[in-house]
Scaffold this active site. Structure first.
Site, short mmCIF file in Angstrom:
data_model
loop_
_atom_site.label_atom_id
_atom_site.label_comp_id
_atom_site.label_asym_id
_atom_site.label_seq_id
_atom_site.Cartn_x
_atom_site.Cartn_y
_atom_site.Cartn_z
N LYS A 1 58.95 75.74 53.95
CA LYS A 1 58.75 75.42 55.14
C LYS A 1 59.97 75.33 56.06
O LYS A 1 59.58 76.17 57.40
CB LYS A 1 57.98 74.19 55.51
N ILE B 1 49.41 70.84 63.05
CA ILE B 1 50.35 70.86 64.14
C ILE B 1 50.94 72.15 64.64
O ILE B 1 51.40 72.80 64.05
CB ILE B 1 51.68 70.16 63.72
N GLU C 1 50.44 79.86 61.01
CA GLU C 1 50.88 78.70 61.97
C GLU C 1 50.33 77.50 60.87
O GLU C 1 50.87 76.51 60.82
CB GLU C 1 49.47 78.57 62.99
N LYS D 1 53.20 79.46 52.60
CA LYS D 1 54.63 79.52 52.67
C LYS D 1 55.35 79.85 51.78
O LYS D 1 56.71 80.20 52.00
CB LYS D 1 54.82 77.96 53.39
N GLU E 1 49.70 66.47 43.57
CA GLU E 1 49.00 67.30 42.31
C GLU E 1 49.36 66.60 41.00
O GLU E 1 50.16 65.69 41.17
CB GLU E 1 49.81 68.63 42.40
N ASP F 1 58.69 72.26 48.16
CA ASP F 1 57.85 72.63 49.26
C ASP F 1 58.30 72.60 50.61
O ASP F 1 58.21 73.38 51.40
CB ASP F 1 56.49 71.68 49.11
N VAL G 1 53.20 75.46 58.12
CA VAL G 1 53.98 74.29 58.53
C VAL G 1 53.18 73.35 59.14
O VAL G 1 52.76 73.55 60.23
CB VAL G 1 55.31 74.75 58.89
N VAL H 1 40.48 74.91 52.14
CA VAL H 1 40.94 75.55 53.58
C VAL H 1 40.07 76.52 53.84
O VAL H 1 39.52 76.72 55.37
CB VAL H 1 42.34 76.03 53.81
N1 HSE Z 1 51.76 69.69 49.52
C1 HSE Z 1 51.98 69.72 50.90
C2 HSE Z 1 52.33 68.14 51.28
C3 HSE Z 1 50.51 69.91 51.68
O1 HSE Z 1 52.37 67.32 50.49
O2 HSE Z 1 52.82 68.02 52.19
C4 HSE Z 1 50.72 71.30 52.02
O3 HSE Z 1 51.70 72.08 52.59
#
Ligand code: HSE
Length: 431
Positions: free
Chosen positions: A205, A136, A129, A105, A190, A201, A132, A14
């Site tokens: 968010k 978007i 931003e 996050k 991953e 995850d 999440v 990124v």
């Molecule tokens: N690992 C996250 C996903 C992407 O699979 O949406 C990064 O937030």
């Protein structure tokens, strides 16, 4: 033209995307905002690997202090990930009078309260931003576009990996392990997919969305989190037959003066807007009192998508700096109309239940008897005939029932001699 310097900590995927955009759209951005955004320093522990952007090597450093202590840098962009070191760098940057942009996050979900309070105290801001839904613009929309609204609920598909896995199971008729392998082959999952598959995850968010929409900082440990690892192909197929699709949802709902905050896989009716969100896509469905029901949809990951959000935060901060404004992202006063978080046992839902029962007289009566004892009313029941097998799936949809009653009833059902596997219950949302 005024020039604002930024320092970038984390030159990974990124980070490279941010550099690319700031290089390639430099004059476009300058024309749009009347400010030149200049990258002054980039820090990463690896500064020797080749990246697909060309930069002056003298900008590179392994020492984040060269950014944090540089008085000419106004904005620190943290894209290194992880928690302990990233937290230290962000705290130091705020203390040194810099604004911060981050996509972290996990860190904000764990330490947001502390970091936002520090930023507020220092008159600086943390923008996030990209944390999440990548590109978007959901955070800006809740904060600004929908600023006058009160929210009834948020339903988010905010993890692309788990959404890809569920979609793959449904479309390819495959097991969860093959779907995860496919996601890994495509580079979406991953090597250890636990954070994505187990809903963690999504929960990170959800902490941020809940704060923005409901003014409540929820601790991760107070969120009910259930992932998708127990979802079987059989349940995906029964869902399809019944007119539903299974999605991993991050949900925050205001019920009376309490908030329900949870991540779990749920049956969604096929006609629900979110049910057609497939693959790695993300979508956030918001029910607001003035603007009505809204859905934000797009890729939830990807270099340029996430970098687009980071650049939008940088631009916002340059405008604040230029105007001498301080617009704290997070109002430090929490919404007191919310008295607390509802415990999972008190949640009320309709449920899909699958019980694997011996096909003989009286079994269905025993099951429904137990459900009735706990006040659980059956809306529909189907027994799937399996000619070669004595054990058949009995599929039920319930009316609204309290979670704790449902779980106790299922435990009792599972103790019946004619029940041969642990029963499955999946909540139904969006009805
Ligand atoms: N690992 C996250 C996903 C992407 O699979 O949406 C990064 O937030």
């Amino acid at each position: 033209m005024k020039k604002i310097n930024i320092g970038l900590i984390g030159f990974g995927n990124v980070g490279c995307g941010v550099v690319k955009i700031l290089q390639q759209r430099k004059s476009l951005l300058a024309r749009k905002i009347g400010i030149e955004i200049a990258i002054k320093k980039i820090c990463d522990k690896d500064i020797s690997s080749k990246r697909d952007v060309s930069i002056d090597p003298s900008m590179l450093t392994r020492d984040a202090n060269e950014i944090i202590n540089d008085p000419q840098i106004d904005i620190v962009v943290e894209l290194m990930g992880g928690q302990t070191t990233a937290k230290e760098y962000i705290s130091c940057a705020l203390k040194k009078g810099k604004h911060v942009v981050t996509a972290n996050k996990a860190l904000l979900a764990e330490c947001g309260r502390e970091l936002f309070a520090l930023a507020f105290e220092r008159g600086k801001n943390i923008y996030f931003e990209a944390s999440v839904g990548a590109g978007i613009p959901i955070i800006k929309s809740i904060k600004e576009g929908l600023v006058a609204n009160k929210f009834k609920c948020i339903f988010g598909i905010v993890n692309g990996t788990s959404n890809y896995v569920l979609t793959q199971m449904e479309k390819e008729n495959c097991s969860i392990s093959s779907a995860i392998s496919a996601a890994q082959k495509e580079g979406f999952a991953e090597k250890d997919p636990t954070l994505d598959i187990e809903g963690i995850d999504s929960a990170h968010k959800l902490v941020l969305l809940t704060y923005l929409a409901f003014g409540k900082i929820v601790s991760l440990k107070d969120i009910f989190i259930e992932g998708i690892s127990h979802i079987s192909l059989a349940d995906i197929n029964y869902a399809k037959e019944l007119g539903y699709t299974i999605k991993l949802l991050a949900i925050a709902k205001k019920v009376a003066d309490e908030l329900e905050v949870m991540v779990y896989p749920a049956f969604l009716p096929c006609e629900h807007l979110l049910s057609s969100v497939d693959g790695i896509f993300n979508a956030i469905f918001l029910s607001s009192d003035l603007a009505g029901d809204l859905m934000f949809y797009g890729p939830g990951a990807g270099q340029l998508s996430a970098a687009s959000a980071v650049v939008s935060d940088i631009v916002d901060l340059t405008q604040d700096i230029k105007a001498g404004l301080f617009r704290p992202t997070l109002n430090t006063v929490e919404d007191n109309s919310i008295k607390g978080l509802r415990k999972i046992g008190e949640f009320e839902n309709k449920y899909y239940i699958r019980v694997m029962a011996v096909d003989k007289p009286g079994v269905l009566a025993s099951i429904s008897g137990i459900l009735a004892k706990f006040g659980i009313s059956i809306a529909s029941v189907t027994q799937k005939e399996k000619l070669k097998s004595q054990v058949v799936p009995v599929i039920m949809i319930t009316h609204y029932a309290k979670e704790k009653n449902l779980r106790t009833a299922l435990k009792m059902i599972d103790k019946l001699a004619d029940i041969k596997e642990k029963s499955v219950a999946i909540r139904i949302e969006g009805v």
